[in-house]
Structure formats: structure tokens, C-alpha cells
Scaffold this motif. Structure first.
Motif, PDB file in Angstrom:
ATOM      1  N   VAL A  27       2.243   8.790  -3.034  1.00 28.82           N
ATOM      2  CA  VAL A  27       2.190   8.354  -4.427  1.00 28.82           C
ATOM      3  C   VAL A  27       1.300   9.330  -5.190  1.00 28.82           C
ATOM      4  CG1 VAL A  27       1.378   6.579  -6.029  1.00 28.82           C
ATOM      5  CG2 VAL A  27       2.596   5.918  -3.941  1.00 28.82           C
ATOM      6  N   VAL A  28       1.865  10.001  -6.180  1.00 28.40           N
ATOM      7  CA  VAL A  28       1.086  10.877  -7.044  1.00 28.40           C
ATOM      8  C   VAL A  28       0.809  10.123  -8.338  1.00 28.40           C
ATOM      9  CG1 VAL A  28       1.030  13.049  -8.321  1.00 28.40           C
ATOM     10  CG2 VAL A  28       2.048  12.967  -6.036  1.00 28.40           C
ATOM     11  N   HIS A  29      -0.449   9.848  -8.574  1.00 31.45           N
ATOM     12  CA  HIS A  29      -0.882   9.089  -9.746  1.00 31.45           C
ATOM     13  C   HIS A  29      -1.296  10.087 -10.834  1.00 31.45           C
ATOM     14  CE1 HIS A  29      -3.701   5.698 -11.396  1.00 31.45           C
ATOM     15  NE2 HIS A  29      -2.659   5.925 -12.173  1.00 31.45           N
ATOM     16  N   VAL A  30      -0.476  10.200 -11.884  1.00 33.71           N
ATOM     17  CA  VAL A  30      -0.689  11.195 -12.937  1.00 33.71           C
ATOM     18  C   VAL A  30      -1.661  10.640 -13.971  1.00 33.71           C
ATOM     19  CG1 VAL A  30       0.406  12.620 -14.697  1.00 33.71           C
ATOM     20  CG2 VAL A  30       1.616  12.115 -12.557  1.00 33.71           C
ATOM     21  N   VAL A  31      -2.850  11.250 -14.076  1.00 35.86           N
ATOM     22  CA  VAL A  31      -3.876  10.778 -15.016  1.00 35.86           C
ATOM     23  C   VAL A  31      -4.357  11.907 -15.930  1.00 35.86           C
ATOM     24  CG1 VAL A  31      -4.632   8.883 -13.538  1.00 35.86           C
ATOM     25  CG2 VAL A  31      -5.693  11.139 -13.278  1.00 35.86           C
ATOM     26  N   SER A  32      -3.563  12.961 -16.071  1.00 41.99           N
ATOM     27  CA  SER A  32      -3.937  14.087 -16.942  1.00 41.99           C
ATOM     28  C   SER A  32      -4.063  13.617 -18.384  1.00 41.99           C
ATOM     29  CB  SER A  32      -2.878  15.190 -16.840  1.00 41.99           C
ATOM     30  OG  SER A  32      -1.576  14.663 -17.044  1.00 41.99           O
ATOM     31  N   GLN A  33      -5.053  14.173 -19.098  1.00 44.83           N
ATOM     32  CA  GLN A  33      -5.373  13.733 -20.455  1.00 44.83           C
ATOM     33  C   GLN A  33      -5.362  14.904 -21.421  1.00 44.83           C
ATOM     34  OE1 GLN A  33      -6.253  10.237 -21.133  1.00 44.83           O
ATOM     35  NE2 GLN A  33      -5.277  10.214 -19.116  1.00 44.83           N
ATOM     36  N   GLY A  34      -5.153  14.596 -22.708  1.00 46.06           N
ATOM     37  CA  GLY A  34      -5.324  15.618 -23.729  1.00 46.06           C
ATOM     38  C   GLY A  34      -4.192  15.669 -24.728  1.00 46.06           C
ATOM     39  N   VAL A  35      -4.581  15.922 -25.986  1.00 46.55           N
ATOM     40  CA  VAL A  35      -3.638  16.117 -27.088  1.00 46.55           C
ATOM     41  C   VAL A  35      -4.038  17.401 -27.801  1.00 46.55           C
ATOM     42  CG1 VAL A  35      -2.677  15.189 -29.225  1.00 46.55           C
ATOM     43  CG2 VAL A  35      -3.372  13.623 -27.383  1.00 46.55           C
ATOM     44  N   ALA A  71       8.145  -2.459  -3.518  1.00 47.70           N
ATOM     45  CA  ALA A  71       8.309  -3.471  -2.477  1.00 47.70           C
ATOM     46  C   ALA A  71       6.967  -3.941  -1.938  1.00 47.70           C
ATOM     47  CB  ALA A  71       9.163  -2.909  -1.346  1.00 47.70           C
ATOM     48  N   ASP A  72       6.962  -5.140  -1.400  1.00 46.43           N
ATOM     49  CA  ASP A  72       5.752  -5.716  -0.826  1.00 46.43           C
ATOM     50  C   ASP A  72       5.294  -4.943   0.405  1.00 46.43           C
ATOM     51  OD1 ASP A  72       5.759  -7.913  -2.710  1.00 46.43           O
ATOM     52  OD2 ASP A  72       7.440  -8.731  -1.568  1.00 46.43           O
ATOM     53  N   THR A  73       6.220  -4.248   1.059  1.00 42.70           N
ATOM     54  CA  THR A  73       5.864  -3.460   2.248  1.00 42.70           C
ATOM     55  C   THR A  73       5.156  -2.167   1.881  1.00 42.70           C
ATOM     56  OG1 THR A  73       8.093  -2.518   2.207  1.00 42.70           O
ATOM     57  CG2 THR A  73       7.713  -4.397   3.680  1.00 42.70           C
ATOM     58  N   GLY A  74       5.158  -1.815   0.600  1.00 44.45           N
ATOM     59  CA  GLY A  74       4.486  -0.603   0.164  1.00 44.45           C
ATOM     60  C   GLY A  74       5.418   0.591   0.139  1.00 44.45           C
ATOM     61  N   PHE A  75       4.810   1.773   0.161  1.00 44.41           N
ATOM     62  CA  PHE A  75       5.569   3.014   0.056  1.00 44.41           C
ATOM     63  C   PHE A  75       5.160   3.939   1.185  1.00 44.41           C
ATOM     64  CE2 PHE A  75       6.479   7.232  -1.833  1.00 44.41           C
ATOM     65  CZ  PHE A  75       7.829   7.046  -2.083  1.00 44.41           C
ATOM     66  N   ALA A  76       6.134   4.376   1.964  1.00 40.31           N
ATOM     67  CA  ALA A  76       5.842   5.129   3.186  1.00 40.31           C
ATOM     68  C   ALA A  76       5.535   6.597   2.947  1.00 40.31           C
ATOM     69  CB  ALA A  76       7.019   5.010   4.155  1.00 40.31           C
ATOM     70  N   PRO A 128       0.803  -1.223   0.000  1.00 42.43           N
ATOM     71  CA  PRO A 128       0.000   0.000   0.000  1.00 42.43           C
ATOM     72  C   PRO A 128       0.839   1.277   0.000  1.00 42.43           C
ATOM     73  CG  PRO A 128       0.059  -0.959   2.197  1.00 42.43           C
ATOM     74  CD  PRO A 128       0.737  -1.945   1.294  1.00 42.43           C
ATOM     75  N   ALA A 129       0.230   2.331  -0.519  1.00 44.26           N
ATOM     76  CA  ALA A 129       0.816   3.669  -0.420  1.00 44.26           C
ATOM     77  C   ALA A 129       0.292   4.328   0.857  1.00 44.26           C
ATOM     78  CB  ALA A 129       0.425   4.501  -1.629  1.00 44.26           C
ATOM     79  N   ARG A 130       1.187   4.990   1.583  1.00 46.78           N
ATOM     80  CA  ARG A 130       0.736   5.671   2.812  1.00 46.78           C
ATOM     81  C   ARG A 130      -0.205   6.818   2.468  1.00 46.78           C
ATOM     82  NH1 ARG A 130       4.619   8.381   7.482  1.00 46.78           N
ATOM     83  NH2 ARG A 130       2.920   8.934   8.912  1.00 46.78           N
ATOM     84  N   HIS A 131       0.187   7.610   1.460  1.00 47.43           N
ATOM     85  CA  HIS A 131      -0.669   8.680   0.960  1.00 47.43           C
ATOM     86  C   HIS A 131      -0.799   8.514  -0.549  1.00 47.43           C
ATOM     87  CE1 HIS A 131      -0.447  10.784   4.808  1.00 47.43           C
ATOM     88  NE2 HIS A 131       0.864  10.651   4.763  1.00 47.43           N
ATOM     89  N   TYR A 132      -1.987   8.796  -1.062  1.00 43.19           N
ATOM     90  CA  TYR A 132      -2.249   8.618  -2.497  1.00 43.19           C
ATOM     91  C   TYR A 132      -3.008   9.826  -3.017  1.00 43.19           C
ATOM     92  CZ  TYR A 132      -4.560   6.884  -6.744  1.00 43.19           C
ATOM     93  OH  TYR A 132      -5.038   6.733  -8.023  1.00 43.19           O
ATOM     94  N   VAL A 133      -2.521  10.397  -4.130  1.00 37.23           N
ATOM     95  CA  VAL A 133      -3.190  11.530  -4.766  1.00 37.23           C
ATOM     96  C   VAL A 133      -3.368  11.217  -6.251  1.00 37.23           C
ATOM     97  CG1 VAL A 133      -3.126  13.995  -5.278  1.00 37.23           C
ATOM     98  CG2 VAL A 133      -2.107  13.141  -3.153  1.00 37.23           C
ATOM     99  N   ARG A 134      -4.582  11.305  -6.723  1.00 42.43           N
ATOM    100  CA  ARG A 134      -4.877  11.138  -8.146  1.00 42.43           C
ATOM    101  C   ARG A 134      -4.947  12.526  -8.765  1.00 42.43           C
ATOM    102  NH1 ARG A 134      -7.419   7.252 -11.540  1.00 42.43           N
ATOM    103  NH2 ARG A 134      -8.764   8.193 -13.137  1.00 42.43           N
TER     104      ARG A 134
END
Length: 371
Positions: free
Chosen positions: A64-72, A56-61, A17-23
Motif C-alpha cells: 500500500v503506497v499512501h500518497v501524502v505529498s503536499q503543495g500548491v 476486504a477484511d482480510t487486508g491487502f497482500a 492490514p496491509a502486508r507492506h506500507y509506504v508513506r
């Protein structure tokens, strides 16, 4: 929002797991999320399509910034070609499909590569004789040190084989420069770029250096990749991987040693502009792996490396194996951990070194664990 497991964000499907997650769905949101994590002193991991990441299996302390920006966006259409600006989170293969449909030449041989556009300049993504360095004109990125947006011309990025200044400034998956958008200069044309890869040329029925219709190039590359388990398919465990796990070794011509047989494939090395690099030779990682005794599917129960007298099933309990279609991909057969994949990677790397004296280098970003 409940933080997802990193396994859910990656094609290898491993990672805790990620400790903090931002989409983050826009450039502004990416910058804000990264700046907030930095201000809080948190570790940062930037994820796009997750096709080149093992965590890692222990995750990320950290965050995590998940980049989902779209556009051409078409910025220019002139005699020099079409200038496209593509958001970092935009699907790479969707961009290639659009370019081919619009008669734009330069990235057609990069069809079927998973992941997002923002990741492509970082490792100078390439396949079948093309790489993004040939068409990138500019990369816009957030500089975490100077806390500002910066534009990098292609020359600033110092592209080389599966490498760039962006990658060299990334430590354990944490980049100094977070890609926000990429500009590509593509040409108009009915035919693709000159074909530079022998296998692709043969299937297209042309000589190396000749051209083939744009749509046929894409279709042929997609078929080639699918035959090697390199096109994502939820029903095919061979595609639960990071694609090619090891880069093709590039060595000084005088450092090949006595253990490499004369019939081992050797390829010329060229720079981002296509100019030959003297006194360097590129070897085939797939050939080295196969001829060191690691056949397709090694790691599954009942497989063996007869050269080194190794039991494949004992490496990771059959949970991780080389692809049954291609020896360069390390695959999650279901229930594999990051530790399982690393055990398999170490076994292959050390085996090739013992047989041929050549050190293989992992291509994916590996966070919190090591080969």
C-alpha cells in the motif's frame, strides 16, 4: 514501520492490514515506492484520502503506497486565468478553500468533498453541477508499464460522468497510471461559475445558469453536504462512508422500460465540455433507492423495506446502514466489516433491479471483495 489497517486510512473505516506500507511525501518518493513494489512483483494499492475505497477484511497482500505529498504552486497568472499545480496528496477541500479565498472560480461547488487532489481526475469528481474535467489542464503521472513520468492533457483523459482513462486503466484498485500532480486553470472573479444544479440555485436565490458570490456558493454547498452527512465529522456515524455509493444510472432513452414511473426524475446528460449527449438520460440513484423501499437508515434495527418485505436489521446486524440523512451513502455504524457493507450494497442493488429493472453501479474502488 508497523503496517496500519486499511480501515485506519479510509473514511468507511473498514479493511484489514496491509502486508507492506509506504508513506510517500513527495513525487519522487511515490515513484520510488511504486517502482520498488513493481520490481518485487508485489500487488499495488495506492491510497490518498481513502474516501473512495473499500478493502476486504482480510487486508491487502501487497504494498500500500499512501500518497501524502503536499503543495500548491502558481505556474501562471494571465488573462486566461491562474494555472495551479497541486501535488497529488494535497487535501482537495483545502485547495477549494484556498481558491475561493483567492477569488478563483471553477471548483467552488466541489467544496466539502473529502480526499486528495490526485484522486479527483481519476473518477472525474463532480457535484452540484461542476466536475473537475471543466478545469483540469494537465495530469502528471507515473506510467507503470513504460516506467516513466507522463503528462496527460485534459483531452487525453477522455473524461465522462465519474470516469476517465485513468480509471478505466485501473484494475482492483491497482492503477497503471499513478497520479503525481494535477494542473487546474481557474478564472479570476467575485462570483462563481453559472449555477447548474437546481437545488443549489434555489438555496442561493438565483436561477439556473445565473451566478452567485463565490463565498456564498462554498458556504451553501458545505451546508448542503453537511445536511446529507457528506462532510467528515468524527462524531457523526453518517459520515463514516465513501459518500455516494452508487452512481446515477445513465441509460439510452429507449431502454427505460415500463417499470420506471413517469414521475421518476430524469436529467439531461452532458459531456465534459457541457455539450448535450443525445439519446441518453440520467436517472437519480437516490430516488430509485428510496422508492424501491430503502429509506434513510435502512439496515438499522427496526427498519424495514415494506415494498420488498425486508428486515433492515437482518442485513448486517445493524452494523451497516444507509445514512439517516441520505439514501445514497452506505455507512459504518460502528464495528462494521467490509462484508457488512457489501451485504447492504447487494441488498439495495438487487432490490432496485427487482423493482425498476435498473442496475446500479458502485462508485467506490472495491478491493478484495465484491458487491
Amino acid at each position: 514501520m508497523t503496517s496500519p489497517r486499511i480501515a485506519d486510512l479510509t473514511t468507511a473505516a473498514v479493511g484489514g492490514p496491509a502486508r507492506h506500507y509506504v508513506r510517500a511525501g513527495t513525487e519522487q518518493a511515490v515513484v520510488a515506492a511504486v517502482a520498488e513494489a513493481d520490481a518485487a512483483g508485489q500487488e499495488l494499492l495506492v491510497v490518498g484520502g481513502g474516501s473512495n475505497l473499500i478493502a476486504a477484511d482480510t487486508g491487502f497482500a501487497g504494498t500500500v503506497v499512501h500518497v501524502v505529498s503536499q503543495g500548491v504552486e502558481v505556474l501562471a497568472d494571465d488573462p486566461r486565468g491562474v494555472l495551479l499545480e497541486v501535488q497529488a496528496g494535497h487535501s482537495w477541500d483545502e485547495l477549494v478553500a484556498r481558491a475561493v479565498a483567492d477569488g478563483l472560480v471553477g471548483i467552488e461547488a466541489l467544496s466539502g468533498i473529502p480526499g486528495t487532489t490526485g484522486a479527483t481526475p481519476v473518477q472525474n469528481v463532480g457535484a452540484y453541477g461542476q466536475e473537475v474535467a471543466q478545469t483540469i489542464e494537465l495530469v502528471r503521472a507515473w506510467d507503470r508499464h513504460e516506467r516513466r513520468v507522463r503528462d496527460f492533457a485534459a483531452a487525453d483523459l477522455a473524461f465522462s460522468y465519474r470516469d476517465s482513462a485513468l480509471k478505466r486503466s485501473t484494475v482492483a484498485g491497482s492503477p497503471r497510471f499513478v497520479v503525481l500532480a494535477v494542473r487546474f486553470r481557474l478564472e479570476h472573479g467575485a462570483d462563481g461559475s453559472p449555477v447548474r444544479y437546481g437545488e443549489l440555485a434555489r438555496l442561493l436565490g438565483v436561477e439556473v445558469g445565473e451566478r452567485a458570490p463565490l463565498g456564498r456558493v462554498r458556504e451553501t454547498v458545505l451546508a448542503l453536504r453537511a445536511g446529507k452527512g457528506m462532510v467528515l465529522d468524527p462524531g457523526d456515524r453518517d459520515t463514516y462512508s465513501t459518500g455516494s455509493f452508487f452512481t446515477n444510472p445513465i441509460l439510452p432513452t429507449g431502454a427505460l422500460g415500463q417499470r420506471l414511473p413517469a414521475d421518476a426524475p430524469r436529467f439531461p446528460v452532458v459531456d465534459a465540455a457541457g455539450r448535450p449527449v443525445e439519446d441518453r438520460v440520467k436517472l437519480s440513484a437516490a430516488w430509485l433507492i428510496d422508492h424501491a423501499g430503502f429509506g434513510k437508515g435502512f439496515g438499522l434495527p427496526g427498519t424495514r423495506n415494506e415494498v420488498l418485505d425486508l428486515d433492515g436489521g437482518a442485513v448486517a446486524g445493524g452494523r451497516a446502514s444507509l445514512s439517516t440523512k441520505h439514501t445514497l451513502a452506505l455507512t459504518n455504524r460502528g464495528g462494521a466489516s467490509a462484508q457488512d457493507l457489501m451485504a447492504l450494497a447487494r441488498t439495495v442493488r438487487d432490490g432496485v433491479a427487482s423493482v425498476y429493472g435498473v442496475d446500479l453501479v458502485a462508485e467506490p474502488v472495491i478491493v478484495g471483495t465484491a458487491v
